[in-house]
Design an enzyme around this catalytic site. Structure first.
Site, PDB file in Angstrom:
ATOM      1  N   LYS A  73       9.579  -4.917  20.924  1.00 49.35           N
ATOM      2  CA  LYS A  73       9.696  -4.308  19.575  1.00 49.35           C
ATOM      3  C   LYS A  73      11.221  -4.339  19.344  1.00 49.35           C
ATOM      4  CE  LYS A  73       5.517  -1.818  19.327  1.00 49.35           C
ATOM      5  NZ  LYS A  73       4.988  -0.398  20.007  1.00 49.35           N
ATOM      6  N   ARG A 120      15.400   1.208  24.918  1.00 50.50           N
ATOM      7  CA  ARG A 120      14.368   2.373  25.261  1.00 50.50           C
ATOM      8  C   ARG A 120      14.185   1.946  27.086  1.00 50.50           C
ATOM      9  NH1 ARG A 120       8.535   4.120  23.230  1.00 50.50           N
ATOM     10  NH2 ARG A 120       8.389   5.881  24.574  1.00 50.50           N
ATOM     11  N   HIS A 155       7.972  10.517  27.035  1.00 49.15           N
ATOM     12  CA  HIS A 155       7.949  10.693  25.573  1.00 49.15           C
ATOM     13  C   HIS A 155       9.057  11.705  25.042  1.00 49.15           C
ATOM     14  CE1 HIS A 155       3.334   9.900  25.363  1.00 49.15           C
ATOM     15  NE2 HIS A 155       4.012   8.846  24.934  1.00 49.15           N
ATOM     16  N   GLY A 182      -0.612   9.568  20.570  1.00 46.54           N
ATOM     17  CA  GLY A 182      -0.682   8.065  20.272  1.00 46.54           C
ATOM     18  C   GLY A 182      -1.686   7.489  21.212  1.00 46.54           C
ATOM     19  N   GLY A 202      -0.566   6.373  24.135  1.00 44.85           N
ATOM     20  CA  GLY A 202      -0.249   7.471  25.198  1.00 44.85           C
ATOM     21  C   GLY A 202       0.025   8.769  24.623  1.00 44.85           C
ATOM     22  N   ARG A 223      -5.670   5.497  29.709  1.00 41.84           N
ATOM     23  CA  ARG A 223      -5.396   6.366  30.828  1.00 41.84           C
ATOM     24  C   ARG A 223      -6.236   7.760  31.093  1.00 41.84           C
ATOM     25  NH1 ARG A 223       0.905   6.462  29.475  1.00 41.84           N
ATOM     26  NH2 ARG A 223       0.164   5.245  27.752  1.00 41.84           N
ATOM     27  N   ASP A 237      -9.311   2.962  20.822  1.00 39.63           N
ATOM     28  CA  ASP A 237      -8.761   3.388  19.626  1.00 39.63           C
ATOM     29  C   ASP A 237      -9.484   4.560  18.926  1.00 39.63           C
ATOM     30  OD1 ASP A 237      -7.903   3.760  16.745  1.00 39.63           O
ATOM     31  OD2 ASP A 237      -6.847   1.614  17.171  1.00 39.63           O
ATOM     32  N   ARG A 273      -9.651   5.503  16.051  1.00 43.24           N
ATOM     33  CA  ARG A 273     -10.370   5.113  14.739  1.00 43.24           C
ATOM     34  C   ARG A 273     -11.678   4.599  15.098  1.00 43.24           C
ATOM     35  NH1 ARG A 273      -4.932   2.374  12.772  1.00 43.24           N
ATOM     36  NH2 ARG A 273      -5.091   1.887  15.089  1.00 43.24           N
ATOM     37  N   GLU A 307      -0.244  12.121  13.630  1.00 42.59           N
ATOM     38  CA  GLU A 307      -0.019  11.895  12.313  1.00 42.59           C
ATOM     39  C   GLU A 307      -0.902  11.542  11.166  1.00 42.59           C
ATOM     40  OE1 GLU A 307       3.354   9.148  12.303  1.00 42.59           O
ATOM     41  OE2 GLU A 307       4.252   9.941  14.009  1.00 42.59           O
ATOM     42  N   ASN A 308      -2.020  10.908  11.760  1.00 47.80           N
ATOM     43  CA  ASN A 308      -3.070  10.164  10.954  1.00 47.80           C
ATOM     44  C   ASN A 308      -4.628  10.637  10.735  1.00 47.80           C
ATOM     45  OD1 ASN A 308      -1.355   8.057   9.795  1.00 47.80           O
ATOM     46  ND2 ASN A 308      -1.231   7.576  12.000  1.00 47.80           N
TER      47      ASN A 308
HETATM   48  P1  ADP Z   1       1.699   3.987  20.653  1.00 50.04           P
HETATM   49  O1  ADP Z   1       1.753   5.062  21.745  1.00 50.04           O
HETATM   50  O2  ADP Z   1       1.467   2.765  21.074  1.00 50.04           O
HETATM   51  O3  ADP Z   1       3.320   4.062  20.208  1.00 50.04           O
HETATM   52  P2  ADP Z   1       0.825   4.936  18.260  1.00 50.04           P
HETATM   53  O4  ADP Z   1       1.695   6.429  18.199  1.00 50.04           O
HETATM   54  O5  ADP Z   1       1.019   4.095  17.200  1.00 50.04           O
HETATM   55  O6  ADP Z   1       0.784   4.513  19.467  1.00 50.04           O
HETATM   56  O7  ADP Z   1      -0.789   5.758  18.102  1.00 50.04           O
HETATM   57  C1  ADP Z   1      -1.568   4.765  18.049  1.00 50.04           C
HETATM   58  C2  ADP Z   1      -2.980   5.317  18.205  1.00 50.04           C
HETATM   59  O8  ADP Z   1      -3.195   6.029  17.071  1.00 50.04           O
HETATM   60  C3  ADP Z   1      -4.178   4.124  17.981  1.00 50.04           C
HETATM   61  O9  ADP Z   1      -4.646   3.644  19.035  1.00 50.04           O
HETATM   62  C4  ADP Z   1      -5.168   5.123  17.184  1.00 50.04           C
HETATM   63  O10 ADP Z   1      -5.911   5.318  18.292  1.00 50.04           O
HETATM   64  C5  ADP Z   1      -4.556   6.245  16.573  1.00 50.04           C
HETATM   65  N1  ADP Z   1      -4.523   6.121  15.038  1.00 50.04           N
HETATM   66  C6  ADP Z   1      -3.733   5.566  14.371  1.00 50.04           C
HETATM   67  N2  ADP Z   1      -4.457   5.783  12.986  1.00 50.04           N
HETATM   68  C7  ADP Z   1      -5.226   6.601  13.044  1.00 50.04           C
HETATM   69  C8  ADP Z   1      -6.327   7.339  12.121  1.00 50.04           C
HETATM   70  N3  ADP Z   1      -6.382   7.169  10.811  1.00 50.04           N
HETATM   71  N4  ADP Z   1      -7.085   8.096  12.778  1.00 50.04           N
HETATM   72  C9  ADP Z   1      -7.522   8.245  13.996  1.00 50.04           C
HETATM   73  N5  ADP Z   1      -6.576   7.664  14.941  1.00 50.04           N
HETATM   74  C10 ADP Z   1      -5.561   6.978  14.463  1.00 50.04           C
END
Ligand code: ADP
Length: 394
Positions: A15, A91, A179, A208, A210, A239, A281, A283, A329-330
């Site tokens: 990235k 990073r 982190h 996330g 992780g 994990r 995931d 979601r 966040e989501n």
């Molecule tokens: P990374 O650790 O790869 O940076 P992120 O912080 O972007 O990951 O988190 C990714 C994870 O966040 C996804 O695998 C998913 O499980 C989760 N996620 C993202 N949007 C949502 C949502 N609206 N509801 C639930 N889980 C979500």
């Protein structure tokens, strides 16, 4: 325009972000990545207004490994006009026992970072590859390493040791925590959003793919759930989080698994993915009717509550709890369920604010303030890189 490049290299993706330097500030200009390295390589980048700058697929063999991905990204970046590269911020997962701060990289530093490869064999070589390549191409452009471990540096020995014979601590077997760039960003952000809170006892949950938590006292890390590696603590996408080491012995001695097979299992096939058999995931798990998906969510929420309690104990109480990263966040439902686990500490969720994704999602009478704050590890790297660049020029 004077610019900084931020690079975050993993095993399957690279990235990058370009920030314009505007006085003491930074403006994100370009955000991109090469994903699917070795499988379905794809270079994508967008300008800050969302305009697609590139979207290119490659044959798997053409971008079969990280060095090839770096070369492809570099070739494209060189075609971008309008930027004068002043520095590159990288990073780097592991700062070992030494680095408490980001560092300007020279040959000596690079050698020392390479010596930490044994501590993070899956990540450190990936992080160092683009540094070597960037130093070879642009020997005059300063390269800065920003560490995931640095923010936790300085935990007392009673906190960061394992109950193991002394020699292991001395050779680097310690609880480093990870982190850190995310926690540092949140700690600073919280200072702006809620200055009255940051002086107190705060737990930040980086949830996330992780996942970990960090206890902040006066904005500084005093405890965290990850340890020697990023396997420990909370269950994650793939994990397991905290695991009795006896399970690893069982896998090796009774099941006859070799080290590589155990490593693959623990890094790629455990966690929410392994437990649910559905997906890594959140979601997908929330949308699934499979009882094992529900079990995986229950386990995740339960362990989040348990670890939050442990960190509250390390702080001697809790004034605020912050949700961040993809899930934090989501996902309002997951936040609501974790908040319930904090009720015994005095947390009271405001369901409307939670559903709306407000910054403050607790009720006015809640004894623990609940926040949702988006994290930005790349911006943190860019800030560190600019600060080092400026101190060098001063
Ligand atoms: P990374 O650790 O790869 O940076 P992120 O912080 O972007 O990951 O988190 C990714 C994870 O966040 C996804 O695998 C998913 O499980 C989760 N996620 C993202 N949007 C949502 C949502 N609206 N509801 C639930 N889980 C979500």
């Amino acid at each position: 325009m004077d610019a900084l490049l931020v690079v975050n290299a993993g095993s399957s993706s690279l990235k990058f972000q370009i920030f314009g330097i505007a006085g003491a500030g930074l403006d994100l200009q370009v955000k991109g990545q090469i994903g699917g390295i070795g499988t379905r390589p794809r270079l994508q980048a967008k300008a800050v207004d969302g305009a697609v700058l590139v979207d290119r697929n490659y044959e798997a063999e053409a971008v079969g490994d990280l060095p090839a991905a770096i070369a492809a990204a570099r070739d494209w970046l060189l075609t971008l006009g309008g930027f004068t590269l002043r520095a590159v911020g990288h990073r780097v997962v592991h700062g070992g026992p030494d680095y408490a701060e980001p560092v300007l990289i020279d040959a000596t530093v690079l050698e020392r970072l390479a010596s930490y490869q044994d501590l993070a064999p899956l990540h450190q070589p990936n992080n160092l590859a683009p540094i070597r390549q960037a130093m070879a191409i642009n020997p005059d452009v300063p390269q800065v390493a920003c560490f995931d471990t640095a923010f936790h540096h300085g935990h007392p020995e009673a906190v960061n040791c394992y109950a193991m014979p002394r020699q292991f601590y001395d050779e680097g077997v310690r609880r480093y925590g990870f982190h850190g760039l995310s926690y540092e960003y949140i700690s600073r952000h919280l200072r702006e959003v809620a200055p009255q809170v940051v002086a107190g006892r705060v737990v930040v949950a980086h949830l996330g793919s992780g996942a970990s938590m960090c206890a902040l006292k006066d904005g500084h890390s005093i405890e965290t759930t990850m340890g020697f590696t990023a396997l420990d603590g909370l269950p994650m996408g793939t994990r397991p989080g905290q695991l009795d080491p006896g399970v690893v012995l069982y896998l090796i001695l009774q099941r006859g698994m070799n080290a590589q097979a155990v490593s693959d299992l623990l890094y790629h096939d455990a966690g929410l993915k392994g437990l649910s058999g559905v997906s890594n995931d959140m979601r997908d798990l929330l949308a699934s009717a499979d009882p094992h998906a529900e079990l995986a969510i229950d386990h995740f929420v339960y362990r989040c509550g348990l670890n939050a309690g442990m960190l509250a104990a390390s702080l001697g109480g809790l004034d605020a709890f912050v949700f961040t990263a993809g899930v934090g966040e989501n996902s309002a439902p997951i936040r609501a369920r974790i908040a319930e686990k904090l009720a015994w500490l005095g947390a009271e969720l405001d369901p409307g604010a939670n559903e709306a994704g407000d910054t403050l999602i607790s009720t006015p009478s809640s004894r623990v303030a609940l926040y949702v704050l988006p994290t930005d590890e790349e911006l943190m790297i860019a800030r560190h890189t600019l600060a080092l660049l400026n101190s060098r020029q001063a």
